[in-house]
Design a protein around this motif. Sequence first.
Motif, short mmCIF file in Angstrom:
data_model
loop_
_atom_site.label_atom_id
_atom_site.label_comp_id
_atom_site.label_asym_id
_atom_site.label_seq_id
_atom_site.Cartn_x
_atom_site.Cartn_y
_atom_site.Cartn_z
N VAL A 38 -7.43 8.50 7.42
CA VAL A 38 -8.11 9.37 6.45
C VAL A 38 -7.85 8.98 5.01
O VAL A 38 -8.53 9.47 4.10
N GLY A 39 -6.86 8.10 4.75
CA GLY A 39 -6.58 7.71 3.38
C GLY A 39 -5.69 6.49 3.32
O GLY A 39 -4.88 6.24 4.21
N ILE A 40 -5.86 5.70 2.25
CA ILE A 40 -5.06 4.51 1.99
C ILE A 40 -4.49 4.62 0.59
O ILE A 40 -5.23 4.91 -0.37
N CYS A 41 -3.20 4.37 0.46
CA CYS A 41 -2.54 4.46 -0.85
C CYS A 41 -1.84 3.14 -1.15
O CYS A 41 -1.04 2.66 -0.33
N ASP A 42 -2.13 2.57 -2.31
CA ASP A 42 -1.44 1.37 -2.77
C ASP A 42 -1.55 1.32 -4.29
O ASP A 42 -2.58 1.74 -4.85
N LEU A 43 -0.51 0.83 -4.95
CA LEU A 43 -0.51 0.78 -6.40
C LEU A 43 -1.45 -0.27 -6.95
O LEU A 43 -1.81 -0.24 -8.13
N ASN A 44 -1.86 -1.24 -6.12
CA ASN A 44 -2.75 -2.31 -6.55
C ASN A 44 -4.15 -2.02 -6.04
O ASN A 44 -4.44 -2.19 -4.84
N PRO A 45 -5.07 -1.58 -6.90
CA PRO A 45 -6.40 -1.17 -6.43
C PRO A 45 -7.21 -2.32 -5.84
O PRO A 45 -8.00 -2.10 -4.91
N MET A 46 -7.03 -3.54 -6.35
CA MET A 46 -7.77 -4.67 -5.78
C MET A 46 -7.30 -4.97 -4.37
O MET A 46 -8.12 -5.20 -3.47
N ARG A 47 -5.98 -4.96 -4.16
CA ARG A 47 -5.46 -5.19 -2.81
C ARG A 47 -5.92 -4.07 -1.87
O ARG A 47 -6.26 -4.33 -0.71
N ALA A 48 -5.91 -2.85 -2.36
CA ALA A 48 -6.34 -1.72 -1.53
C ALA A 48 -7.80 -1.88 -1.10
O ALA A 48 -8.15 -1.63 0.06
N GLU A 49 -8.65 -2.27 -2.03
CA GLU A 49 -10.07 -2.47 -1.70
C GLU A 49 -10.23 -3.55 -0.63
O GLU A 49 -10.98 -3.39 0.33
N ARG A 50 -9.52 -4.65 -0.80
CA ARG A 50 -9.65 -5.75 0.15
C ARG A 50 -9.06 -5.39 1.52
O ARG A 50 -9.62 -5.75 2.56
N ALA A 51 -7.96 -4.68 1.50
CA ALA A 51 -7.36 -4.25 2.76
C ALA A 51 -8.29 -3.30 3.49
O ALA A 51 -8.45 -3.38 4.72
N ARG A 52 -8.90 -2.39 2.75
CA ARG A 52 -9.83 -1.44 3.39
C ARG A 52 -10.96 -2.18 4.09
O ARG A 52 -11.34 -1.83 5.23
N ALA A 53 -11.49 -3.20 3.45
CA ALA A 53 -12.56 -3.99 4.08
C ALA A 53 -12.05 -4.72 5.31
O ALA A 53 -12.75 -4.79 6.34
N MET A 54 -10.84 -5.27 5.24
CA MET A 54 -10.27 -5.97 6.40
C MET A 54 -10.02 -5.02 7.56
O MET A 54 -10.21 -5.38 8.73
N ILE A 55 -9.59 -3.82 7.25
CA ILE A 55 -9.32 -2.82 8.29
C ILE A 55 -10.62 -2.35 8.93
O ILE A 55 -10.69 -2.08 10.13
N GLY A 56 -11.67 -2.28 8.12
CA GLY A 56 -12.96 -1.81 8.62
C GLY A 56 -13.06 -0.31 8.61
O GLY A 56 -13.42 0.31 9.62
N THR A 57 -12.76 0.30 7.48
CA THR A 57 -12.75 1.75 7.36
C THR A 57 -13.40 2.15 6.04
O THR A 57 -13.50 1.34 5.12
N ALA A 58 -13.84 3.40 5.99
CA ALA A 58 -14.37 3.95 4.75
C ALA A 58 -13.39 4.96 4.15
O ALA A 58 -13.75 5.74 3.26
N ALA A 59 -12.14 4.94 4.60
CA ALA A 59 -11.15 5.90 4.11
C ALA A 59 -10.99 5.78 2.60
O ALA A 59 -11.00 4.67 2.05
N PRO A 60 -10.84 6.89 1.90
CA PRO A 60 -10.70 6.84 0.43
C PRO A 60 -9.40 6.17 0.00
O PRO A 60 -8.41 6.20 0.73
N LEU A 61 -9.43 5.58 -1.19
CA LEU A 61 -8.29 4.87 -1.74
C LEU A 61 -7.61 5.72 -2.82
O LEU A 61 -8.28 6.39 -3.61
N TYR A 62 -6.29 5.62 -2.85
CA TYR A 62 -5.50 6.34 -3.85
C TYR A 62 -4.41 5.42 -4.39
O TYR A 62 -3.86 4.59 -3.66
#
Length: 411
Positions: A38-62
């Motif tokens: 349901v959510g992904i949290c990382d201090l680096n927004p670019m890494r978070a965006e790329r990780a979300r795509a790799m995971i294959g989810t639409a979970a919101p980033l924080y």
Amino acid sequence: MAEGSNRTRYALVGVGNRGTTMWGRELLAGWGDYVELVGICDLNPMRAERARAMIGTAAPLYADFPQMMAELKPQLVVVCTPDDTHDDIIVEALEAGADVISEKPLTTTAEKIERIRAAEQRTGRRVDVSFNYRFAPTAARIKELIDAGAIGEVVSVDFHWYLDNQHGADYFRRWHAFRARSGSLFVHKATHHFDLLNWYLDSDPVEVKAFGELLHYGRKGPFRGERCRTCPHKARCDYYLDLSADPFLDALYEEPSAVDGYFRDACVYREEIDIPDTMTATIRYASGVQVSYSLNTYMPVEGHHIAFNGHRGRIELRQYEKQPWEAPAVDEILLIRSFGGGVERIRVPHEPGGHYGGDNRMRDMIFRPGAQDRLRQRAGSRAGAMSVLCGIAALESATKGGACAVPALPA
């Protein structure tokens, strides 16, 4: 639970390699019937965006963990951040009403252990530590043999772990190379090994005498650079890492380094590295068992050797993970009986997934309903704490000399 679903709603904190794979895309691919990210949290927004795509989810980033907890109210938080940050995240998650799975080690200091344990008791929530080695099929078979008394009472253990030039060097390229971040490899890496010993022996370590030196990496190296990509010595460095040759790591770390300055290919010979790369320890257990342990980080082979010596025999394993020759996809445990009892060769096939099937078995235990824990493999905060405390005592002994006591913890 998600509305109309029995799936556990979880949030992922930290999307490096382990978070993105083990607790991201692999967890959703194999256990998606039981969990919902349901959510992904990382201090680096670019890494978070790329990780979300790799995971294959639409979970919101924080980037703000308390904000994520307040808005999403997940039931479970998976912590995959650098070791020295675990305690703050775990305590906040528990106090927000979530259970926690922490990547190993649980944390890095005795004070942080106390914070986590107190918060767990205060909130009534649960902390699991991802000790996947307990779940490897061969480890489980050894535990069965010990518990069944196959060699009588265990009196001593020989345990030696080998990291090869690729895997071992990786710890010296990354943030793990600094005691303040990882507690040293006596904590970060050996937490797995000390936990295996504690679990196999069903006892707590009480005293450690250790040695640890930086003999190969850091200031012992022949030259210096900031990082591999820009290093003038790359053509002659045995440890040159071409990050661009690995599309996964390159995408997750190279461009995102412009955001936070963290290089995944930092020089293994940096002067400021302050952890040992060659470690030995003698450990005494409350049960009286004596252990001889070593960890080497620049070997031509990867794997470990372990042997349990008992009054009625010996259990021995040499497990190969990487080596410059072909090895069968099976482990062979030698059960050697004393007094002319001969030897039994017990073959345990490797299973699919990381750590010879240990990763998958651990996720089954945690997430699939009705899993039976007959070998007590699922590890809580006490198990995480005892392995870290053993590592802290080992580092203190190696640094200051003399034997160091391992603090006791209530059951």
